[in-house]
Design an enzyme around this catalytic site. Structure first.
Site, short mmCIF file in Angstrom:
data_model
loop_
_atom_site.label_atom_id
_atom_site.label_comp_id
_atom_site.label_asym_id
_atom_site.label_seq_id
_atom_site.Cartn_x
_atom_site.Cartn_y
_atom_site.Cartn_z
N ALA A 118 6.57 -78.32 56.72
CA ALA A 118 7.90 -77.62 57.18
C ALA A 118 7.46 -77.14 58.71
O ALA A 118 8.12 -76.63 59.40
CB ALA A 118 7.03 -75.67 56.39
N ASN B 258 2.70 -102.19 50.00
CA ASN B 258 4.49 -101.57 51.03
C ASN B 258 3.92 -99.81 50.72
O ASN B 258 4.95 -99.74 52.39
CB ASN B 258 5.27 -102.15 50.64
CG ASN B 258 5.75 -101.54 48.62
OD1 ASN B 258 4.91 -101.53 48.21
ND2 ASN B 258 6.62 -101.43 47.90
N ASP C 219 7.20 -91.82 51.77
CA ASP C 219 6.45 -90.94 52.62
C ASP C 219 6.22 -89.26 53.24
O ASP C 219 6.72 -89.27 54.12
CB ASP C 219 7.17 -91.83 54.54
CG ASP C 219 7.16 -93.73 54.61
OD1 ASP C 219 5.99 -93.47 53.82
OD2 ASP C 219 7.64 -94.15 55.11
N GLU C 220 6.49 -89.38 51.89
CA GLU C 220 6.70 -87.55 51.98
C GLU C 220 5.52 -86.55 51.79
O GLU C 220 5.74 -85.47 52.24
CB GLU C 220 7.20 -87.02 50.63
CG GLU C 220 9.02 -87.85 50.14
CD GLU C 220 8.90 -88.67 49.45
OE1 GLU C 220 7.38 -90.19 49.05
OE2 GLU C 220 9.49 -89.03 49.09
N GLN D 29 6.02 -95.10 46.61
CA GLN D 29 7.81 -95.51 47.83
C GLN D 29 8.11 -93.25 47.19
O GLN D 29 6.99 -92.58 46.85
CB GLN D 29 8.62 -96.02 46.83
CG GLN D 29 8.24 -97.40 47.77
CD GLN D 29 6.26 -97.96 47.28
OE1 GLN D 29 6.30 -98.52 45.58
NE2 GLN D 29 5.90 -98.67 47.93
N LYS E 276 2.82 -87.77 50.04
CA LYS E 276 1.70 -88.27 48.51
C LYS E 276 0.55 -88.42 48.92
O LYS E 276 -1.17 -87.73 47.90
CB LYS E 276 2.41 -89.42 47.81
CG LYS E 276 4.09 -88.93 48.11
CD LYS E 276 4.03 -90.52 47.05
CE LYS E 276 4.46 -91.65 48.30
NZ LYS E 276 5.41 -91.51 48.89
N GLY F 105 2.03 -97.10 52.26
CA GLY F 105 1.24 -96.26 53.54
C GLY F 105 1.00 -94.62 53.17
O GLY F 105 1.90 -94.51 53.40
N HIS F 106 -0.28 -95.14 52.70
CA HIS F 106 -0.54 -93.36 52.75
C HIS F 106 -1.23 -92.74 52.92
O HIS F 106 -2.92 -93.16 53.32
CB HIS F 106 -0.80 -93.15 50.74
CG HIS F 106 -0.02 -93.20 49.20
ND1 HIS F 106 -0.30 -93.56 48.57
CD2 HIS F 106 1.42 -94.08 49.52
CE1 HIS F 106 0.79 -93.38 47.74
NE2 HIS F 106 2.02 -94.14 49.28
N THR F 107 -1.86 -91.87 54.18
CA THR F 107 -1.97 -90.82 54.99
C THR F 107 -3.03 -90.10 54.64
O THR F 107 -2.82 -88.71 53.94
CB THR F 107 -1.42 -90.59 56.06
OG1 THR F 107 -0.29 -91.94 56.74
CG2 THR F 107 -1.83 -90.13 57.40
N THR G 96 4.23 -100.38 58.88
CA THR G 96 4.84 -101.73 59.67
C THR G 96 4.75 -100.62 60.22
O THR G 96 5.35 -101.63 61.43
CB THR G 96 6.22 -101.59 58.98
OG1 THR G 96 6.98 -100.09 58.69
CG2 THR G 96 6.31 -102.47 57.42
N ARG H 40 11.34 -93.53 61.71
CA ARG H 40 11.55 -93.72 60.82
C ARG H 40 12.90 -92.81 61.10
O ARG H 40 13.37 -92.31 62.15
CB ARG H 40 10.69 -92.63 59.76
CG ARG H 40 9.84 -93.34 59.33
CD ARG H 40 8.57 -91.90 58.27
NE ARG H 40 7.37 -92.70 57.70
CZ ARG H 40 6.12 -91.62 58.22
NH1 ARG H 40 6.14 -91.40 58.36
NH2 ARG H 40 5.62 -92.89 57.78
#
Ligand code: GDP
Ligand code: IMO
Ligand code: MG
Length: 427
Positions: free
Chosen positions: A330, A38, A13-14, A222, A16, A40-42, A299, A303
């Site tokens: 940032a 698994n 969840d960085e 991931q 990506k 989830g890329h936003t 999900t 976090r």
């Protein structure tokens, strides 16, 4: 042409999805190489937020080919839903999306097994997304999985039945109750849908592209600390999330790898169970969660939030051979007067270390922090590195000196446009 890789250096969840979408115009192909739903890329642009699970994040660019590689585990039901959701956005998936025939298929009982295993672990559960990832990779390694190419074979149903039978035995052992009827109905409808997708030998496709000097970006899922070999085992996912995973997950020889973009948050998050040395169970952690909207894209779980962890980042950079760093979110630190950076871990015997050896990862460790000045102002309207507030520039310099890799991108918001790129180009 070399294949560039973009991957997460923390616990996922960085950001990506956002960055693949931003970098995509520089590439002709985007390919996923591991993981499955698994992830989830936003992506956010034109005021709309999209969350992709299995489809590569280049899909909104009409000139880019998107490939789901052999290393992925694909849930056909979720895949069909994802395609349906793209319907109103003019995405030509018939032209731009390709699926490897060697990709493993997640079947409904894989998801049930995931739930059964988690239930049996009680308090020590992994915190899996329950998408069937572990059990599907288990069957792959046990050489009994179903692959996308199998759906075209007249034996598909009997291969499926055999696998389901073996799963039922295990589910019985775990006393796990279930009803497969509806699940199977959706599954077989989705399998039919899959037959209309471009099913390819993606390793030939990609190697052909490499010969033709077509530019390719491999999109990780991931993060490095969830890697099955090097992550916080057993609280990990079931694939190699590292750069090396792009080689096996797409069929690319190591010599074809070019840049490795390592992406990290200006702080740190984790969703699910397992160690998290810099976790903040206090007001500061709450602020990070609230301002950063830190709730799982897959999900919806809150976090866990904490400070940045340099030993962990150094480890991830070493294992991946990161050439370019990209710092995300940032803006989430804007309100902090002070920012803490974990430089070392203190062991029980008082020793200070900055490595993630087996012994260190098995111990209860205490983070050792250095305190830096926060910028404590809005970052809105900033479009170049030169305009960054001095405390943020100092934070970046500090990270670059510690990590020995330059930071090329600072992301200051979820939208495509909220991205500051050094000298406007990624060298
Ligand atoms: P991924 O799994 O690595 O693609 O990341 P996720 O999409 O699961 O989570 C990242 C979240 O942060 C998403 O909600 C993004 O929209 C959001 N995001 C990405 N970059 C930034 C940023 O620079 N600032 C803020 N505030 N949000 C961001
Ligand atoms: P993206 O690609 C964050 C975590 C789960 C759990 C562990 C195992 O969006 O960064 P699994 O379902 O793989 O069996 O779960 O890994 N996890 C993720 N955490 N981002 C992800 O993906 C994740 N995919 C799995 O929360 O702790
Ligand atoms: Mg995510």
């Amino acid at each position: 042409m070399a294949v560039d890789i973009l991957l997460g250096l923390q616990w996922g969840d960085e950001g990506k999805g956002k960055i693949v979408d931003v970098l995509a115009p520089q590439y002709q192909v985007v390919a996923r190489f591991q993981g499955g739903p698994n992830a989830g890329h936003t992506l956010e642009f034109d005021g709309i937020k999209h969350v992709l699970h299995q489809i590569p994040s280049g899909i909104f660019h009409s000139k880019i080919k998107n490939i789901i590689g052999n290393g992925v585990v694909l849930d056909p039901v979720i895949f069909k839903k994802e395609i349906d959701a793209l319907g109103k956005y003019n995405v030509d998936y018939k032209k731009n999306l390709f699926l490897s025939k060697k990709t493993q298929i997640i079947i409904p009982t894989h998801r049930l097994l995931d739930a059964a295993y988690e239930k049996s672990k009680g308090e020590n559960k992994i915190g899996s997304t329950l998408k069937g990832i572990g059990p599907t990779y288990q069957d792959k390694i046990a050489r009994q999985g179903l692959r996308v190419g199998d759906i075209l074979s007249p034996n598909f149903q009997s291969k499926y039945n055999k696998l389901v039978q073996s799963h039922k035995t295990i589910l019985e052992f775990y006393n796990f109750e279930y009803d497969l009827t509806e699940l199977e109905k959706d599954f077989f409808a989705a399998i039919n849908f899959l037959k209309g997708i471009n099913l390819v030998d993606s390793e030939y496709m990609i190697n052909g592209f490499i010969q033709e000097k077509v530019t390719i970006l491999a999109e990780g899922a991931q993060g490095s600390l969830l890697d099955v070999d090097f992550g916080s085992y057993p609280f990990v996912t079931s694939s190699n999330t590292m750069a090396a995973g792009a080689c096996t997950g797409l069929g690319i020889a190591p010599r074809h790898i070019g840049k490795v973009y390592g992406i990290f948050k200006a702080y740190c998050t984790r969703v699910g169970g397992g160690p998290f040395p810099t976790e903040l169970n206090n007001e500061e952690g709450e602020t990070l969660r609230k301002v950063g909207n830190e709730y799982g894209s897959t999900t919806g779980r809150p976090r866990r939030c904490g400070w940045i962890d340099l030993p962990a980042l150094k480890y991830a950079i070493m294992l991946n051979g990161v050439t370019h760093l990209l710092m995300m979110k940032a803006d989430v630190l804007n309100s902090f007067k002070e920012i803490k950076v974990c430089t070392h871990y203190k062991l029980k015997n008082g020793q200070k270390v900055d490595i993630l050896s087996y012994d260190v990862m098995e111990e209860e460790i205490e983070p050792v922090y250095e305190v830096l000045k926060g910028w404590n102002c809005s970052l809105e309207g900033i479009s170049s590195f030169d305009e960054l507030p001095s405390a943020l520039s100092e934070y970046i310099n500090y990270l670059e000196n510690s990590l020995k890799v330059p930071v090329y991108v600072v992301s200051v918001g979820p939208d495509r446009t909220q991205t500051i790129i050094k000298n406007k180009v990624l060298a």
